[in-house]
Design a protein around this motif. Sequence first.
Motif, short mmCIF file in Angstrom:
data_model
loop_
_atom_site.label_atom_id
_atom_site.label_comp_id
_atom_site.label_asym_id
_atom_site.label_seq_id
_atom_site.Cartn_x
_atom_site.Cartn_y
_atom_site.Cartn_z
N ASP A 65 -63.05 -26.35 5.92
CA ASP A 65 -63.47 -25.13 6.68
C ASP A 65 -62.23 -24.85 7.71
O ASP A 65 -62.02 -23.46 8.13
CB ASP A 65 -64.55 -25.48 7.53
CG ASP A 65 -65.84 -25.86 6.60
OD1 ASP A 65 -65.93 -25.04 5.45
OD2 ASP A 65 -66.69 -26.44 6.92
N ARG A 66 -61.23 -25.34 8.29
CA ARG A 66 -60.46 -25.38 9.35
C ARG A 66 -59.23 -24.35 8.60
O ARG A 66 -58.77 -23.29 9.01
CB ARG A 66 -59.73 -26.44 10.05
CG ARG A 66 -58.92 -26.32 10.93
CD ARG A 66 -58.45 -27.38 11.65
NE ARG A 66 -57.64 -28.34 10.58
CZ ARG A 66 -57.30 -29.54 10.83
NH1 ARG A 66 -58.04 -30.47 11.72
NH2 ARG A 66 -56.42 -30.18 9.90
N ILE A 67 -58.80 -24.91 7.52
CA ILE A 67 -57.77 -24.22 6.59
C ILE A 67 -58.28 -23.08 6.25
O ILE A 67 -57.45 -22.00 6.31
CB ILE A 67 -57.10 -25.15 5.89
CG1 ILE A 67 -55.58 -24.50 5.23
CG2 ILE A 67 -58.02 -25.42 4.55
CD1 ILE A 67 -54.90 -24.27 6.56
N LEU A 68 -59.42 -22.68 6.02
CA LEU A 68 -59.76 -21.40 5.24
C LEU A 68 -60.06 -20.52 6.29
O LEU A 68 -59.60 -19.30 6.05
CB LEU A 68 -61.34 -21.76 4.38
CG LEU A 68 -61.01 -22.34 3.21
CD1 LEU A 68 -62.64 -22.63 2.52
CD2 LEU A 68 -60.10 -21.72 2.01
N THR A 69 -60.28 -20.94 7.45
CA THR A 69 -60.48 -19.95 8.74
C THR A 69 -59.16 -19.72 8.98
O THR A 69 -59.08 -18.28 9.36
CB THR A 69 -61.03 -20.79 9.77
OG1 THR A 69 -62.52 -20.91 9.45
CG2 THR A 69 -61.22 -19.69 10.96
N LEU A 70 -58.15 -20.39 8.89
CA LEU A 70 -56.90 -20.16 9.46
C LEU A 70 -56.18 -19.32 8.20
O LEU A 70 -55.50 -18.18 8.52
CB LEU A 70 -55.95 -21.19 9.58
CG LEU A 70 -56.13 -22.16 10.59
CD1 LEU A 70 -55.50 -23.35 10.87
CD2 LEU A 70 -55.69 -21.40 12.17
N LEU A 71 -56.39 -19.50 6.81
CA LEU A 71 -55.67 -18.62 5.83
C LEU A 71 -56.26 -17.08 5.71
O LEU A 71 -55.69 -16.41 5.66
CB LEU A 71 -56.13 -19.10 4.59
CG LEU A 71 -55.17 -20.42 4.08
CD1 LEU A 71 -55.83 -21.43 2.99
CD2 LEU A 71 -53.80 -20.06 3.88
N TRP A 72 -57.63 -17.00 6.35
CA TRP A 72 -58.22 -15.71 6.05
C TRP A 72 -58.58 -15.11 7.50
O TRP A 72 -59.54 -14.33 7.55
CB TRP A 72 -59.62 -15.98 5.25
CG TRP A 72 -59.45 -16.29 3.93
CD1 TRP A 72 -59.50 -17.73 3.43
CD2 TRP A 72 -59.12 -15.50 2.77
NE1 TRP A 72 -59.17 -17.46 2.22
CE2 TRP A 72 -58.95 -16.32 1.54
CE3 TRP A 72 -58.91 -14.00 2.64
CZ2 TRP A 72 -58.60 -15.62 0.47
CZ3 TRP A 72 -58.76 -13.53 1.37
CH2 TRP A 72 -58.56 -14.13 0.37
N TYR A 103 -50.20 -27.52 18.64
CA TYR A 103 -51.43 -27.96 17.80
C TYR A 103 -52.67 -27.05 18.29
O TYR A 103 -53.79 -27.21 17.36
CB TYR A 103 -51.53 -29.43 18.20
CG TYR A 103 -50.72 -30.36 17.42
CD1 TYR A 103 -50.86 -30.45 15.93
CD2 TYR A 103 -49.36 -31.02 18.15
CE1 TYR A 103 -49.93 -31.52 15.32
CE2 TYR A 103 -48.69 -31.80 17.58
CZ TYR A 103 -48.85 -31.97 16.14
OH TYR A 103 -47.88 -32.83 15.42
N THR A 104 -52.75 -26.53 19.10
CA THR A 104 -53.87 -25.73 19.54
C THR A 104 -54.03 -24.39 18.64
O THR A 104 -55.03 -23.80 18.67
CB THR A 104 -53.94 -25.08 21.09
OG1 THR A 104 -52.84 -24.25 21.37
CG2 THR A 104 -53.75 -26.36 21.92
N TYR A 105 -52.84 -24.00 17.94
CA TYR A 105 -52.85 -22.82 17.17
C TYR A 105 -53.02 -23.34 15.80
O TYR A 105 -53.89 -22.64 14.93
CB TYR A 105 -51.57 -21.98 17.40
CG TYR A 105 -51.41 -21.46 18.68
CD1 TYR A 105 -51.97 -20.13 19.02
CD2 TYR A 105 -50.85 -21.90 19.66
CE1 TYR A 105 -51.98 -19.73 19.98
CE2 TYR A 105 -50.98 -21.63 20.99
CZ TYR A 105 -51.37 -20.14 21.38
OH TYR A 105 -51.36 -19.77 22.56
#
Length: 259
Positions: free
Chosen positions: A11-18, A73-75
């Motif tokens: 969920d974290r990486i998909l939020t960042l990718l999109w 790391y906060t980004y």
Amino acid sequence: MTDLGGGTDLDRILTLLWRHRNPPPGARTGRRPRLSVDEVVTAGIGIADTDGLEAASMAKVAARLGVGTMTLYTYVPSRTDLLELMVDQVLGSRELPGPGDPRPPHWRDQIHLYADRTLAMFRDHPWLSRISTVRPPLGPGLFREQEYVLSAVENSGLPLLKVNEAAGAVTMVVTSAARQEGESVLLRRASGQSTDAWWLERSRFWEDWFDAGQHPTMTRIWDAGGFGGGTQEQAAARFACGLRYVLDGIEREAAASRA
């Protein structure tokens, strides 16, 4: 070979990718952040382009941006996340036409546009050759590529049930050749020697070690001039030949389905 397939929260990486399509709730409220995820990703790509993939550590990216590593790391919460974001941003940098965008009129020319931009992408970002894409980042860069190649193959007139397999064959041929382009750049940087120069150093192998009797097919092709010029020239010829054969096969299959 670096694997992007594990070690991160989905969920974290998909939020960042999109992030550009679906910004997190409340992302525009409160104090403006010092950095953006885009700046972090761009810095990572810049370091990898000049110094190699291993150099693109969180610490070095933070130093380039003038912040502490913990702030970074906060980004982007992990280096694995950073690599996925870097790969997808580079995939998107090809700017392949989307639905409704101008594109070459013939489907084969559409594939050649994809091939040319992919080869250039690996030359400009050779570190991509060090990353496995068996488990790719599920971001907009990847899906723009997939949509474009699928639409180009569909335009050939191939039945829809066969489009995905044919597009996969095109992608495999193009990506394989492009990865070799990237590997050549990395080897030249590491050794200071081109691949052609490497083979030239070993030219006496053919006189001292090569047994024509045990390799009759190779010998016949050599005598006929079938091995061409230098290794880069051969690689370009092999790629053009392989892609042409794949596209010819798609064209024949499409014609047969219409008959």
